[in-house]
Design an enzyme around this catalytic site. Structure first.
Site, mmCIF file in Angstrom:
data_model
loop_
_atom_site.group_PDB
_atom_site.id
_atom_site.type_symbol
_atom_site.label_atom_id
_atom_site.label_comp_id
_atom_site.label_asym_id
_atom_site.label_seq_id
_atom_site.Cartn_x
_atom_site.Cartn_y
_atom_site.Cartn_z
ATOM 1 N N HIS A 150 0.840 -1.195 0.000
ATOM 2 C CA HIS A 150 0.000 0.000 0.000
ATOM 3 C C HIS A 150 0.873 1.242 0.000
ATOM 4 O O HIS A 150 1.835 1.337 0.772
ATOM 5 C CB HIS A 150 -0.907 0.019 1.238
ATOM 6 C CG HIS A 150 -1.672 1.300 1.408
ATOM 7 N ND1 HIS A 150 -1.531 2.113 2.506
ATOM 8 C CD2 HIS A 150 -2.566 1.924 0.595
ATOM 9 C CE1 HIS A 150 -2.311 3.169 2.375
ATOM 10 N NE2 HIS A 150 -2.951 3.076 1.227
ATOM 11 N N SER A 151 0.560 2.184 -0.870
ATOM 12 C CA SER A 151 1.253 3.478 -0.919
ATOM 13 C C SER A 151 2.756 3.256 -1.093
ATOM 14 O O SER A 151 3.186 2.586 -2.025
ATOM 15 C CB SER A 151 0.924 4.271 0.344
ATOM 16 O OG SER A 151 1.443 5.586 0.267
ATOM 17 N N MET A 152 3.561 3.807 -0.190
ATOM 18 C CA MET A 152 5.007 3.647 -0.309
ATOM 19 C C MET A 152 5.432 2.204 -0.121
ATOM 20 O O MET A 152 6.541 1.821 -0.508
ATOM 21 C CB MET A 152 5.714 4.534 0.705
ATOM 22 C CG MET A 152 5.610 6.022 0.432
ATOM 23 S SD MET A 152 6.291 6.508 -1.175
ATOM 24 C CE MET A 152 8.020 6.098 -0.965
#
Length: 1115
Positions: free
Chosen positions: A279-281
């Site tokens: 998720h995300s980074m």
């Protein structure tokens, strides 16, 4: 105890007084030199003078030029001082005054910002529609994954997720999946996807025992507790996490070696690969794992990321994170540029990037694009609004718990599982086919049709009672079961013509899943000549609709159920596409895909009258496709309007090539059609879509729609394989039984477009204000070097706006236009590195960074953005300047109040005295303090912490300078205050660039991770700032430069301004180093008055001793 000058300093002062018998000149502003006399009453009753050593530059100017004017002529005699006091000086201009030009620019900037924020919050906003999931989490910590396996065991932890009353096995025996949280994310965010996967597999395995024999198993979700590390701001943290995760993968795989040997799965191969879900980074960290030295080859073959900024770092404030991004992306591009699969280390890897769309206000969804990294054969980018049965945009956090989305993702991950292979997943090509099936609408160019590759499975036997639709005629069924028995409608397939010129389309509100109890079935058939009794072994299904008729026709048919495209239902009661209603079923084939067949058989299997409708037809592309050739200017000024005729296909596509920018939004209107007494079968259904990336949005029961997209976006690198179809397409399904024209119009939404700037250009405020600050400083130093007066920062802004700002705006406009025409993206598409030579590959690699300049766009239409941001930056600088002045004046009032407090409470009446703001401090003490701070920077603390300390010290210096200037009411002291205030303004604009890394360091301290950063300990990155701030604490004004060396200051400030405009947004971290270089130059100018000899340095320490001695004698 105030220090007194040493006897040696006193003698020097007397000598200078005798040599210079004239008082310092006073100009019309009432300004003298910094060493003007300040008399104060010492405790011993003697008058004390504060002066500054005479100027002797480090360089000697030519004889016909004046030397560097350090600060001050020598001290004055009593008579001269009285003459100076009797000279009437005009009042200084108030720093709070604001000319009309400055006021106008500020109000204009404020208005644009307000309109942008309001548009961002209230216009062109997607609707939220996620449902909450159900979960019963249990977390099992892997305690054996300790310091023997990783050096990060004391900072990070590994957990195994178990769904309560569903996952009961330990150790795990399924297929390992590793969840990687994002920036400041929690390991508990794995709950929704893990719970859905566990519940679905348990139910599916209970219904179909053959799944286990086919190689399917449940998913074992492991999750990592990073202690909510701030990954987005620090490259080293991202590398540390990647290193830890590679070690975690090795440990996870080792768990299965023993667990499977003791069970019925002992004959299965040991797992050699882990599925990554980031998720995300966390998605970026997942890709980073493959370039780390401790990466185990082939241990990762599938990566699914959610709202991950693949294209560029969301906050380029750290040098290492920008470099890490470059290393990762270059590695992936280079791998997929290999000619042979054996030379591509990522050949077995598939990457799917899922973006949330406009609701994601944390990371722009444009950054989730992987089209510049991965070809369509190995991955793609898709938006949640495109995914069937999701059809809704989600925000940055909801993308992990949105129930509709988690159901699709979990089932797609289970579908790719194959424990009979060491990689635990199906082959790469099969994985990509499954991902396309689950995540794409089925109408994309890369969508794969299964019908051409299938064998006939159904034998359809018909008599003459069944209908044959005339060639070219549309089939319309308004209800099912009218014949009270199953009935087939045959549509002859026309002969093949030009490729792509004809297609078959069918839509119904019935479910076309191939189930035997369904009311409708669509088959693609060919005449089957075999005799009766020879068909049982060839077909799995025999559909005999001939009754007792002797003259029957046999057709060998393929079922189209696997190619069914689900569309959101659009009826009178529909409001949103994500409503929990049965979707429409849609089939779409190019004529080439079904040319081997002779008929399309629509079989109505209802035995009694039932609600339902079907529309099917063969349509020519020229009748269903409208291409708008309007220019962007024409679109923005006049919009697009078209009238669809009465006789038209039920699906029409309008392609507008100029609609491709993510910065522009539009409004679409669909006219009302009258349908007479029979009523509508369905209401208008609209799909807006892009080919790159795969973004579709559906609008049900549509009369008006807000059109916003994620197409060409700022700072996004070009794609590996440019699409031949550029621009937005509008696919409109209209009821063809309504014999009425329909007007369709598209208009530009100016106010809605303003909000698009808020997401794409947030980092502009870290760069463009420095352009303004650098130009103001240039004006201040030019005035000071020429006339000896250092104007206030506000006055510099007042001069900048009418004199310099117009030229700056023109220069930025010309630069933007020249860059656009030099390498316009639409005129010079980037060639694919997959089929180019080495020389062309290097040229292409340079093309991937061409969008880093200025405002990150190669479209000449947006030339006005650069001057607009510069204009806004001026207003922001004006507001910051007044805010800083207000804060400093408030602190000065408090400082003055508390400095006089002992006088008020003392019982002894004391005569009022003027305390010097800058008492002579010990050079030895200053040197030791500076050396100590630099030592800590080199060993323990990052230089960003020292920078914050320097900002605090500079604020204190400004407060003291302001207090001294207000007490003495001399232009000289106001000059020094203006100088320190301007330096503070520069430092405040650099502070946000340093704060993120400082936040990471503080966070590490809170989790008791005391290992120093391996980066951010460069002394040269902070030493000039420390020396400059320390020099200003002594009250020394910077010397005037009267020779050509003033050009150095001028060029440095111009260079800072140019870089802030050109590369400041993409490489903001370099702004700190550029300002640091300027600070170093100012330190050199400051020290140009010190004796450049060892004896001079020794004298400084002797002065310290004399001062201490005088203090003792004074006591």
């Amino acid at each position: 105890m105030r220090s007194r000058r040493s006897s040696r300093d006193s003698k020097a002062s007397i000598t200078e007084e005798s040599e210079d018998s004239e008082s310092p000149p006073v100009d019309e502003h009432g300004e003298g030199q910094l060493a003007a006399v300040n008399k104060s009453q010492s405790p011993g009753g003697e008058k004390e003078k504060i002066d500054i050593p005479s100027a002797k530059g480090l360089w000697n100017p030519p004889p016909d030029r004046e030397p560097l004017d350090a600060t001050t002529p020598p001290a004055l005699s009593k008579e001269k001082m009285e003459d100076t006091r009797n000279f009437r000086r005009p009042r200084l201009k108030s720093a709070w005054l604001c000319p009309l030009s400055t006021l106008g620019v500020t109000f204009l900037s404020a208005f644009v910002l307000w309109a942008t924020i309001q548009s961002f919050r209230e216009r062109q906003c997607d609707i939220k529609g996620c449902r909450m999931p159900q979960m019963s989490p249990v977390y099992i910590r892997e305690k054996d994954f300790d310091t023997e396996h990783t050096r990060f065991a004391s900072k990070y932890n590994l957990y195994l997720y178990r769904e309560h009353n569903v996952d009961i096995e330990y150790p795990p025996k399924g297929v390992p999946v590793l969840f990687i949280p994002g920036n400041a994310g929690s390991y508990k965010q794995v709950r929704p996807i893990a719970a859905e996967a566990a519940r679905y597999f348990k139910n599916a395995a209970a219904k179909d025992e053959s799944l286990l024999e086919a190689g399917q198993r449940g998913l074992d979700f492991f999750t990592v507790d990073f202690n909510e590390d701030i990954t987005a701001f620090h490259g080293q943290t991202m590398l540390d996490q990647a290193e830890y995760l590679n070690e975690a993968v090795s440990y996870i795989l080792s768990l299965y070696h023993d667990s499977r040997k003791s069970t019925m799965d002992s004959d299965l191969p040991d797992p050699s690969s882990v599925i990554l879900f980031g998720h995300s980074m966390g998605g970026i960290v997942a890709r980073t794992m493959l370039i780390m030295p401790n990466y185990q080859s082939n241990s990762i073959n599938t990566i699914i990321t959610m709202s991950a900024p693949h294209a560029r770092p969301p906050a380029p404030f750290d040098k290492q994170i920008v470099e890490t991004y470059d290393d990762i992306n270059n590695y992936w591009r280079k791998s997929f540029s290999a000619k042979w699969a054996n030379n591509n280390p990522l050949w077995h890897v598939t990457l799917v990037s899922i973006a949330g769309g406009g609701l994601d206000t944390i990371v722009p969804s444009d950054y989730a694009s992987i089209s510049s990294l991965v070809p369509d054969t190995h991955g793609f980018t898709v938006f949640t609004s495109s995914i069937p049965n999701v059809w809704v945009g989600v925000d940055h956090l909801a993308i992990l718990w949105c129930d509709q989305l988690m159901k699709v993702v979990a089932r797609s991950m289970l579908d790719i599982v194959d424990v009979k292979r060491p990689g635990q997943t199906k082959a790469r090509a099969e994985r990509m086919r499954i991902f396309k099936k689950w995540y794409l609408t089925g109408m994309e160019p890369i969508a794969e049709k299964t019908l051409p590759h299938k064998d006939p499975t159904t034998l359809l036997t018909l008599d003459n009672s069944h209908s044959i639709v005339n060639l070219g005629q549309r089939l319309v069924l308004r209800q099912l079961g009218e014949s009270q028995k199953p009935r087939a409608y045959l549509m002859p397939i026309p002969p093949s013509r030009e490729s792509g010129s004809t297609k078959f389309t069918l839509m119904t509100d019935q479910k076309l899943d191939g189930a035997r109890d369904g009311n409708l079935e669509v088959l693609y058939c060919s005449v089957f000549p075999l005799q009766t009794g020879q068909t049982a072994a060839l077909f799995s299904m025999n559909m005999d609709l001939s009754g007792d008729s002797s003259g029957s026709t046999r057709l060998a048919c393929k079922n189209a159920a696997e190619d069914v495209i689900e569309l959101p239902a659009s009826v009178q009661t529909s409001r949103q596409p994500f409503e929990q209603t049965r979707p429409f079923s849609y089939l779409q084939y190019d004529l080439e895909d079904i040319a081997e067949h002779q008929f399309v058989a629509v079989v109505d299997k209802a035995s009694r009258v039932a609600q339902g409708w079907v529309i099917a037809e063969f349509v020519e592309k020229k009748d269903s496709y409208i291409r708008s050739n309007t220019s962007l200017r024409g679109l923005l000024m006049d919009g697009i309007r078209t009238v669809l005729p009465e006789e038209r296909p039920f699906v029409t596509e309008i392609h507008i090539p100029v609609m491709h920018s993510s910065l522009l939004t539009y409004k679409m209107h669909v006219g009302v059609q009258s349908c007479g007494e029979d009523g509508q079968l369905f209401t208008p259904l609209l799909r807006q879509y892009l080919v790159d990336p795969y973004e579709s949005k559906f609008f049900v029961n549509v009369h008006s729609a807000d059109l916003n997209l994620h197409g060409s976006a700022p700072f996004i690198p070009p794609t590996l394989r440019p699409s031949s179809k550029r621009g937005l397409s509008l696919q409109l399904w209209l009821d063809p039984t309504c014999n009425s024209t329909v007007e369709v119009s598209v208009e530009f939404d100016f106010l809605g477009s303003l909000g698009r700037l808020a997401m794409r250009y947030r980092t502009v405020f870290a760069a463009f204000p420095l352009l303004v600050v650098a130009l103001v400083l240039r004006i201040q130093f030019q005035e000071y070097d020429n006339k000896g007066r250092f104007m206030s920062f506000g006055e510099g802004l007042d001069r900048l706006i009418p004199r310099t700002l117009p030229y700056v705006l023109v220069a930025l406009s010309a630069l933007a236009i020249s860059l656009s025409f030099a390498k316009a993206e639409q005129d010079n598409p980037v060639p694919s590195p997959l089929s180019k030579s080495a020389t062309e590959q290097s040229t292409t690699a340079m093309e991937f960074a061409k969008n880093d300049l200025l405002v990150g766009l190669q479209d000449p239409f947006f030339w006005f953005l650069a001057p607009l941001f510069a204009l806004i930056a001026v207003g922001v600088c004006v507001v910051l300047n007044y805010g800083a002045m207000l804060g400093l004046h408030s602190l000065t009032i408090l400082y003055t109040f508390f400095s006089k407090w002992p006088t008020w409470i003392g019982s002894e009446r004391r005569s009022p005295t003027i305390t010097p703001a800058f008492s002579t401090s010990s050079p030895r003490r200053r040197i030791m303090t500076t050396m100590m701070l630099l030592f800590f920077v080199a060993t323990l603390i990052p230089y960003q912490f020292a920078y914050m300390v320097a900002c605090i010290v500079q604020i204190a210096t400004c407060v003291r300078a302001l207090k001294f200037a207000r007490e003495n009411r001399s232009g000289t002291y106001w000059d020094f205050y203006h100088y320190t205030h301007s330096i503070l303004i520069v430092m405040l604009w650099i502070l946000p660039i340093n704060l993120p890394v400082l936040a990471v360091w503080i966070h590490n301290l809170t989790v008791h991770w005391l290992t120093p950063f391996s980066s951010h300990h460069n002394l040269l990155s902070i030493m000039p700032f420390i020396l400059l701030v320390e020099t200003l604490t002594t009250g020394n004004m910077i010397p005037r430069i009267r020779n050509r060396l003033w050009l150095v200051t001028d060029l440095l400030l111009l260079g800072l301004a140019a870089y802030a405009a050109l590369y400041g947004v993409s490489y903001a971290y370099r702004l700190h180093h550029l300002v640091n270089f300027i600070a170093g130059w100012l330190v050199i100018v400051h020290f140009s008055t010190a004796p450049p000899t060892i004896s001079g340095i020794i004298d400084l320490f002797n002065d310290d001793g004399d001062d201490d001695g005088s203090k003792k004698r004074h006591q």
